[in-house]
Design an enzyme around this catalytic site. Sequence first.
Site, PDB file in Angstrom:
ATOM      1  N   ASP A 208       0.854  -1.191   0.000  1.00  0.00           N
ATOM      2  CA  ASP A 208       0.000   0.000   0.000  1.00  0.00           C
ATOM      3  C   ASP A 208       0.885   1.234   0.000  1.00  0.00           C
ATOM      4  OD1 ASP A 208      -2.238   1.854   0.469  1.00  0.00           O
ATOM      5  OD2 ASP A 208      -3.339   0.051   1.009  1.00  0.00           O
ATOM      6  N   HIS A 279      -2.724   3.136  -4.549  1.00  0.00           N
ATOM      7  CA  HIS A 279      -2.167   2.608  -3.288  1.00  0.00           C
ATOM      8  C   HIS A 279      -0.789   2.002  -3.561  1.00  0.00           C
ATOM      9  CE1 HIS A 279      -5.587   3.128  -0.521  1.00  0.00           C
ATOM     10  NE2 HIS A 279      -6.387   2.833  -1.539  1.00  0.00           N
ATOM     11  N   GLU A 343      -9.600   2.910  -5.251  1.00  0.00           N
ATOM     12  CA  GLU A 343      -9.149   4.240  -4.853  1.00  0.00           C
ATOM     13  C   GLU A 343      -7.894   4.688  -5.614  1.00  0.00           C
ATOM     14  OE1 GLU A 343     -10.839   4.415  -0.322  1.00  0.00           O
ATOM     15  OE2 GLU A 343      -8.855   3.557  -0.551  1.00  0.00           O
TER      16      GLU A 343
HETATM   17  C1  TNX Z   1     -10.968   1.609   2.131  1.00  0.00           C
HETATM   18  S1  TNX Z   1     -11.720  -1.116   1.020  1.00  0.00           S
HETATM   19  C2  TNX Z   1      -9.896   0.948   1.580  1.00  0.00           C
HETATM   20  C3  TNX Z   1      -8.713   0.628   2.412  1.00  0.00           C
HETATM   21  C4  TNX Z   1      -8.839   1.208   3.796  1.00  0.00           C
HETATM   22  C5  TNX Z   1     -10.253   0.995   4.299  1.00  0.00           C
HETATM   23  C6  TNX Z   1     -10.458   1.473   5.708  1.00  0.00           C
HETATM   24  C7  TNX Z   1     -10.697  -0.655   0.042  1.00  0.00           C
HETATM   25  C8  TNX Z   1     -10.696  -1.420  -1.184  1.00  0.00           C
HETATM   26  N1  TNX Z   1      -9.914   0.410   0.319  1.00  0.00           N
HETATM   27  O1  TNX Z   1      -7.545   1.076   1.777  1.00  0.00           O
HETATM   28  O2  TNX Z   1      -7.911   0.583   4.623  1.00  0.00           O
HETATM   29  O3  TNX Z   1     -11.147   1.698   3.457  1.00  0.00           O
HETATM   30  O4  TNX Z   1     -11.700   1.082   6.215  1.00  0.00           O
END
Ligand code: TNX
Length: 544
Positions: A208, A279, A343
């Site tokens: 990440d 990420h 994301e």
């Molecule tokens: C969203 S769920 C994210 C993670 C975070 C999480 C915290 C997802 C695919 N991405 O990177 O750790 O929320 O709740």
Amino acid sequence: MADSLLVAMCGSFGLAAPGTESGPEPSLLPRPVALERRAGVFQLEARCILQAGPGAEAEARKLAAAMSKRLGVVLPVQAGDPAGAAIRLRLEKSLETRLGAEGYQLAVRPGEIRISAAGEAGLFYGGVTLWQLLPNPSGPPSGPPGAEPGTRQSLAIPCVEIEDYPRFPWRGLLLDPARHFLPVDGLKRFVNLMALHKLNTLQLHLTDDQGWRLEIPKHPRLTEIGSVRQESPMRGNRDRGDGTVYGPFFYRAAEIRDLVAYARDRHVTILPEIEMPGHFLAALTAYPHLSCRGGPFAVRTRWGVEPDILCPGNEESFALVEDVLAGVMELFPSRFIHIGGDEAPRDRWKACPKCQARMKEQGLKSEAELQTWFNRRVEAFLTRHGRRLVGWDEILEGGLTPGAAVMSWRGTSGGLAAAQAGHEVVMSPTTHCYFDYAQGKGPGEPESIGGFVPLRKVFEFEPVPPGLPEPQRKFILGLQGNVWGEYIHSEREAEYFAYPRAAALAEIGWSPAPREDFTLFNKRLFEHLKRLKVLGVNYRPLDQ
Ligand code: TNX
């Protein structure tokens, strides 16, 4: 290895007054498909023999080890038919149509216990159920020094006839060593605990923005640079740094091999996740030229989403990704490889000449389509190596690649759309399956990322969306609880966040629909938690 299985398998049990005529129903969790309580008990004693049919020997030895922790002796395993009382394990291929690969039949009768299944996983789960049937340990051990509480030379197991198989093939949890590293011993303990709940998939979020945790021998910079961050958000105030260097922390290849073998023994698949194209900052810190702007970067020291992501306009990006995935496939035998995909802000791609040139060259109309094009190349690489791609539901945005499976986290609508289009889906919505969210509102709760997912909420989750027509329901592979690691610093804390919610998740994943009501589930869970207590699990106590 046998030793730690022993530790895990030793537990307590809430059966009242074993030995009475068909007493109360045992508190099995997850609830089996069919259970009949019969009169009487099987008296498990040191002279009892474990008889393993052809191919059942490995599972018989695991069961012998499990029993020994409570009995004080390791029951002998043999192939031939013994004269006296016996526990018999049989592989019966013909049961496959009726019970699937993970189902089993367990018959406990006064002179014999019989576990039959089509595959080793079924025998293992039959053994887990038998472990849950052991009487409640109380008082000091009477077995050898160092034995667990309740060790007896004789254990009364209530007579039952059970037939059991899972509702869904994918019953998973996610751990996030990228945000806070979890040593392999902790992961093993977690795997053990999963197996005792008949959970079968552990996703490891290995990379990440805040850390790269997997050794890739061809690219040592990934861990030399990417596994260290200058500081972390402070406990209690996420907007400030703690001023403490974090790392280097990462898994070496040999450790992963050890973990994968350990998990395989317990019928748990380790699913590796390598995030891309977003990420990805820890990797870009090592290789800044693979970003759109060129860096320099630093491994991220705050939580949240990083704007700098991998540049798909640059051919070298694919060379790195393929090297990494080749390294991953060498270590992890899982059918699926998780490529994240969530994301990934596409603003950098909008301003990047290389990305824009790529879009033009490929006739792509949006940056979302560019991400799909990226996924398509990655998927083709995985397919050439006999693997399947799974990603978070953002991989739907520019159109799904042909064979991709989707993990639906922003609600269930992404999962619904994917299943309607004939793609496999694992449901993991924030609303019910985010085990990093708070599970209570009292002052005693640990700091968490926010959100609120109490036990009841988890229990109420139904993975098959109501709008999904019958023929497409088979695409819902199952569900997963995600224990994201921003606020989880250790294996003990991971246990607290995971349990008992993971027990509710196990019930959803395994037990047939319709489910029992929450009050009855809670009663069974109350008894089940006594088993976890003997194992020293740091679960969150039930609300009174
Ligand atoms: C969203 S769920 C994210 C993670 C975070 C999480 C915290 C997802 C695919 N991405 O990177 O750790 O929320 O709740």
